[in-house]
Write an enzyme that holds these catalytic residues in place. Structure first.
Site, PDB file in Angstrom:
ATOM      1  N   LYS A  38       0.808  -1.185  -0.017  1.00  0.00           N
ATOM      2  CA  LYS A  38       0.126   0.056  -0.036  1.00  0.00           C
ATOM      3  C   LYS A  38       0.801   1.251  -0.062  1.00  0.00           C
ATOM      4  O   LYS A  38       0.615   2.168  -0.732  1.00  0.00           O
ATOM      5  CB  LYS A  38      -0.733   0.011   1.266  1.00  0.00           C
ATOM      6  CG  LYS A  38      -1.549   1.292   1.471  1.00  0.00           C
ATOM      7  CD  LYS A  38      -2.671   1.047   2.632  1.00  0.00           C
ATOM      8  CE  LYS A  38      -1.899   0.830   3.985  1.00  0.00           C
ATOM      9  NZ  LYS A  38      -0.793   2.090   4.707  1.00  0.00           N
ATOM     10  N   THR A  39       1.899   1.171   0.820  1.00  0.00           N
ATOM     11  CA  THR A  39       2.674   2.508   1.123  1.00  0.00           C
ATOM     12  C   THR A  39       3.334   2.628  -0.174  1.00  0.00           C
ATOM     13  O   THR A  39       3.634   3.858  -0.875  1.00  0.00           O
ATOM     14  CB  THR A  39       3.721   2.405   2.428  1.00  0.00           C
ATOM     15  OG1 THR A  39       2.733   2.331   3.419  1.00  0.00           O
ATOM     16  CG2 THR A  39       4.278   3.701   2.204  1.00  0.00           C
ATOM     17  N   ASP A 216      -4.927   7.820   3.344  1.00  0.00           N
ATOM     18  CA  ASP A 216      -4.321   6.447   3.667  1.00  0.00           C
ATOM     19  C   ASP A 216      -5.254   6.071   4.657  1.00  0.00           C
ATOM     20  O   ASP A 216      -5.986   6.646   5.303  1.00  0.00           O
ATOM     21  CB  ASP A 216      -2.903   6.799   3.954  1.00  0.00           C
ATOM     22  CG  ASP A 216      -2.275   5.272   3.897  1.00  0.00           C
ATOM     23  OD1 ASP A 216      -2.799   4.272   3.658  1.00  0.00           O
ATOM     24  OD2 ASP A 216      -1.272   5.423   4.910  1.00  0.00           O
ATOM     25  N   GLN A 245      -9.360  -4.360   8.001  1.00  0.00           N
ATOM     26  CA  GLN A 245      -8.366  -3.984   9.165  1.00  0.00           C
ATOM     27  C   GLN A 245      -9.099  -2.763   9.968  1.00  0.00           C
ATOM     28  O   GLN A 245      -8.422  -1.950  10.520  1.00  0.00           O
ATOM     29  CB  GLN A 245      -7.103  -3.661   8.252  1.00  0.00           C
ATOM     30  CG  GLN A 245      -6.397  -4.843   7.831  1.00  0.00           C
ATOM     31  CD  GLN A 245      -4.957  -4.471   7.303  1.00  0.00           C
ATOM     32  OE1 GLN A 245      -4.058  -4.346   8.116  1.00  0.00           O
ATOM     33  NE2 GLN A 245      -4.715  -4.412   5.899  1.00  0.00           N
ATOM     34  N   ARG A 660       0.504  -9.898  10.800  1.00  0.00           N
ATOM     35  CA  ARG A 660       1.650  -9.068  11.258  1.00  0.00           C
ATOM     36  C   ARG A 660       2.869 -10.167  11.179  1.00  0.00           C
ATOM     37  O   ARG A 660       3.824  -9.775  11.048  1.00  0.00           O
ATOM     38  CB  ARG A 660       1.609  -8.898  12.916  1.00  0.00           C
ATOM     39  CG  ARG A 660       0.652  -7.825  13.222  1.00  0.00           C
ATOM     40  CD  ARG A 660       0.456  -6.523  12.263  1.00  0.00           C
ATOM     41  NE  ARG A 660      -0.680  -6.910  11.340  1.00  0.00           N
ATOM     42  CZ  ARG A 660      -0.545  -6.091  10.038  1.00  0.00           C
ATOM     43  NH1 ARG A 660       0.084  -5.044   9.895  1.00  0.00           N
ATOM     44  NH2 ARG A 660      -1.776  -6.198   9.400  1.00  0.00           N
TER      45      ARG A 660
END
Length: 730
Positions: A38-39, A216, A245, A660
């Site tokens: 995503k980033t 974001d 999420q 994670r």
């Protein structure tokens, strides 16, 4: 730079990422699964927009934490090779500060307003409660603060979720903020919205500038933040998020904003990023198996090219002590066998209350760890004292911080002095600082040691009139003119009750603040040196030793915190990217920092013990999820949610925890666990049954380390600490 043509972009990105990066016009919804890059997509998208000629000043990228904003900006700099002075990458709240700093006078505040943190807010609630007749036992400050926040962000309504009996307290709190020229954290979004509605010209100015907006972590936006974005956005707006999420409903996040976005913007294009670059196929299959049981979600399925990896291991110890030993011993064993470092491990818990046994096991095994949710550096008393001095120097009308420092260090201005100041402030509807100035002006006609007469002792038929006459002896008598003789009477009575010694102490305190303010605001340079001079001026070191007479080490440690503060200011003001290093900029920065982020350096070389909520956005090669028991996750409170939304959010929380992990995932659930001093039987979390059985392996405790393995471990340690060169060995 790196000016990339479209062919190069295709090589750098997968097909869905490429579409997301190159679709710059219109409304775009990017559903970005966990670990899907995503980033990378956001930063490449900004770089691509700049490369196609869109000016920096037209782009606004909003996110939730200072860490994420900084990382985003650094990545764009790296991609473009350009300075980004005109690009706005910001948290929602920091952007709100920017808008208010330029326009808040239109709403009745001055532009040098203070931003109250939770401690300041609670102090103001207490003050308002006292004025309304609440006793300290009868006012739950935390609950009222929660109510005020929920009303402000639009999550609660009076008479529905919010008890009407607290409305007067809410209104007094709001008027108190304005009186003290302060705003709280919720106001940083609410007041810009109010400004936009009441002053459409201001809104149009921002809409005209920011033609391209990105958001974001869109699933974490509240209704209020959504309205903020919706007001600003024209048509070129991209939001990036993952409804699976969304785990922050308790602080106002509304995952249904994704549906609202599809409704409110025309011709929305949707792109789904489902390729995960973080985890093994086994971990992703487990996550997909769990989250598929939620019904209110966008359908997607993460996949990975990282191979199947190891099975997920479930351990079922007898109690929390055995669970903690298992985690500690497993970490030690994996470190030695796989040559991993301690910061490769994340230990996740549903609530901080589960940490004690794990922390004790880590201490017993000499495992270094960091625990999220501890006291923030800026919340330590000694740091808050210094910051309060800075806040009062910046804004004299900040009563909350003035009350904190007026007798710190002790200067003979205790409860009695504060009561008299409050009486003047109430009578004249002014701040405590103005009340101090009224007293000083009145005192100017008398010397130290002289008896200060009350209004009844003054000559003249009318005591209050005589007070005004006494005051006129000073150089400027305009300060004391009032049509209400009773107000002047209050000042005279307060001065008489305080006496000349306390009045002299008030004057000394007043002069200290005035002088320090002049120094601090003289220029935008050298703030760290000015703060050191302030600390010396109040002799804070001596105060710390007096406060800790039985522990010189405690006083030294606390003063070291002060030194660390000064060093951090020095580092900040010498950063070439900071164009404004003045006092106001610094105070705004630390208020925003303390709301979101910890010190990243503290995580290096240590096991990361944290709540699942705190782990959002992080990843670790090896993850342990402790306390996988019914009543813990899902939390017992979620069962009270009649529509089942609580269970679905708990499942999303478990999904976040699973994703994670990169390489290995361990889950543990106890047969028995102590709760409220009672040992109770536990049952496994129902979420464990939602993981496909073929992915799971029940784990046996590691066997004792053999003598051969111990010898190998010692040899490895020798090699690790051996000198690198013959010269170093000499």
């Amino acid at each position: 730079m790196l000016s990339m043509d479209l062919d190069e972009l295709k090589h750098e990105l997968n097909p869905e990422q490429y579409r997301a990066v190159t679709t710059t016009d219109g409304a775009l919804l990017i559903i970005a699964g966990a670990g899907s890059g995503k980033t990378r997509v956001i930063t490449f998208r900004i770089a691509h927009m700049l490369d196609t000629g869109i000016p920096q000043s037209a782009i606004l990228a909003l996110t939730f934490t200072n860490k994420a904003a900084k990382e985003m900006e650094e990545r764009v700099k790296s991609l473009t090779g350009k300075k980004l002075q005109n690009l706005t990458v910001s948290t929602f709240h920091a952007f709100g500060v920017r808008i208010l700093r330029a326009n808040i006078e239109k709403l009745g505040w001055r532009n040098n307003f203070s931003i109250y943190d939770d401690t300041d807010r609670n102090q103001l609630i207490k003050e308002c409660g006292r004025e309304l007749g609440y006793t300290s036992d009868g006012l739950d400050v935390y609950a009222v603060g929660n109510l005020i926040s929920n009303v402000k962000i639009g999550r609660w309504r009076w008479g529905v979720n919010a008890n009407e009996q607290y409305r007067p307290l809410y209104e007094k709190y709001q008027s108190g903020l304005k009186l003290y020229n302060a705003v709280d954290f919720d106001d940083l979004i609410g007041l810009p919205i109010k400004l936009f509605h009441e002053h459409p010209d201001v809104l149009e100015r921002y809409r005209e500038r920011f033609k391209y907006i990105m958001v974001d972590e869109f699933q974490d936006t509240s209704l209020q933040q959504y309205e903020f974005m919706h007001l600003l956005a024209d048509k070129n707006v991209a939001v990036v998020g993952d409804d699976d999420q969304s785990i922050y409903s308790w602080r106002g996040a509304n995952y249904e904003n994704i549906r609202m976005f599809e409704r409110d913007f025309a011709d929305v294009q949707e792109i789904r990023l489902e390729q995960n670059y973080r985890s093994t196929e086994t971990i992703l299959a487990a996550a997909n198996g769990v989250i598929s049981h939620n019904t209110n979600r966008k359908d997607k399925s993460l996949w990975s090219g990282n191979g199947s990896g190891k099975p997920i291991e479930i351990y079922m110890p007898e109690n929390e002590a055995e669970e903690a030993d298992f985690i500690a011993e497993s970490i030690q064993g994996i470190c030695m066998e796989e040559k991993r470092h301690y910061d490769d491990f994340g230990v996740l818990i549903r609530a901080n209350t589960l940490s004690r046994a794990i922390e004790e096991a880590f201490l017993e095994c000499n495992i270094p760890y960091t625990m999220s949710g501890g006291t923030s550096f800026f919340q330590k008393k000694e740091i808050k004292d210094v910051i309060s001095y800075l806040r009062v120097c910046a804004n004299h009308d900040d009563d909350i911080n003035l009350l904190r420092i007026i007798n710190t260090p002790r200067r003979g201005l205790g409860r009695g002095a504060i009561e008299q100041l409050n009486s003047i402030a109430a009578a004249k509807t002014c701040s405590l600082w103005e009340a101090i100035e009224y007293l000083i002006k009145y005192f100017s006609g008398y010397g130290v040691g002289e008896a200060i007469p009350g209004p009844d002792e003054l000559t003249g038929a009318d005591g209050a009139a005589s007070v005004a006459g006494t005051a006129s002896a000073s150089e400027d008598d305009s300060w004391f003119t009032s049509d209400d003789a009773a107000e002047n009477d209050v000042v005279a009575r307060a001065a008489s009750r305080l006496g000349s010694k306390s009045l002299a102490d008030l004057e000394a305190f007043h002069d200290l603040i005035v002088n320090q303010r002049a120094e601090l605001l003289a220029s935008n340079r050298g703030l760290s040196k000015k703060v050191r001079a302030l600390i010396d001026a109040i002799d804070y070191r001596t105060f710390l030793y007096a406060e800790n007479p039985k522990s010189e080490k405690a006083a030294q440690f606390k003063f070291k915190m002060i030194e660390d503060l000064i060093q951090s200011i020095d580092t900040w003001e010498n950063n070439p990217d900071n164009f404004d290093t003045g006092l106001y900029a610094y105070l705004n920065r630390i208020t925003l920092l303390s709301q979101n982020d910890g010190d990243d350096d503290s995580l290096k070389g240590k096991v990361n013990l944290m709540t699942i909520h705190a782990s959002k956005g992080l990843e670790f090669p090896v993850v342990f999820i402790a306390g996988c028991e019914d009543g813990i996750i899902p939390h017992a409170r979620s069962l009270e949610d009649a529509d089942g939304g609580g269970i679905e959010e708990e499942r999303r929380l478990f999904y976040v925890a699973i994703t994670r992990a990169r390489d290995k995932l361990f889950l543990s659930c106890c047969h028995h666990r102590k709760h409220m001093q009672q040992v109770a039987e536990s049952t496994p979390s129902p979420f464990l049954d939602e993981i496909p059985a073929n992915l799971v392996e029940y784990h046996e405790p590691q066997t004792e380390v053999t003598s051969d393995k111990l010898a190998d471990m010692l040899e490895m340690m020798k090699m690790k600490f051996a000198p690198d060169t013959p010269e170093e060995n000499a």
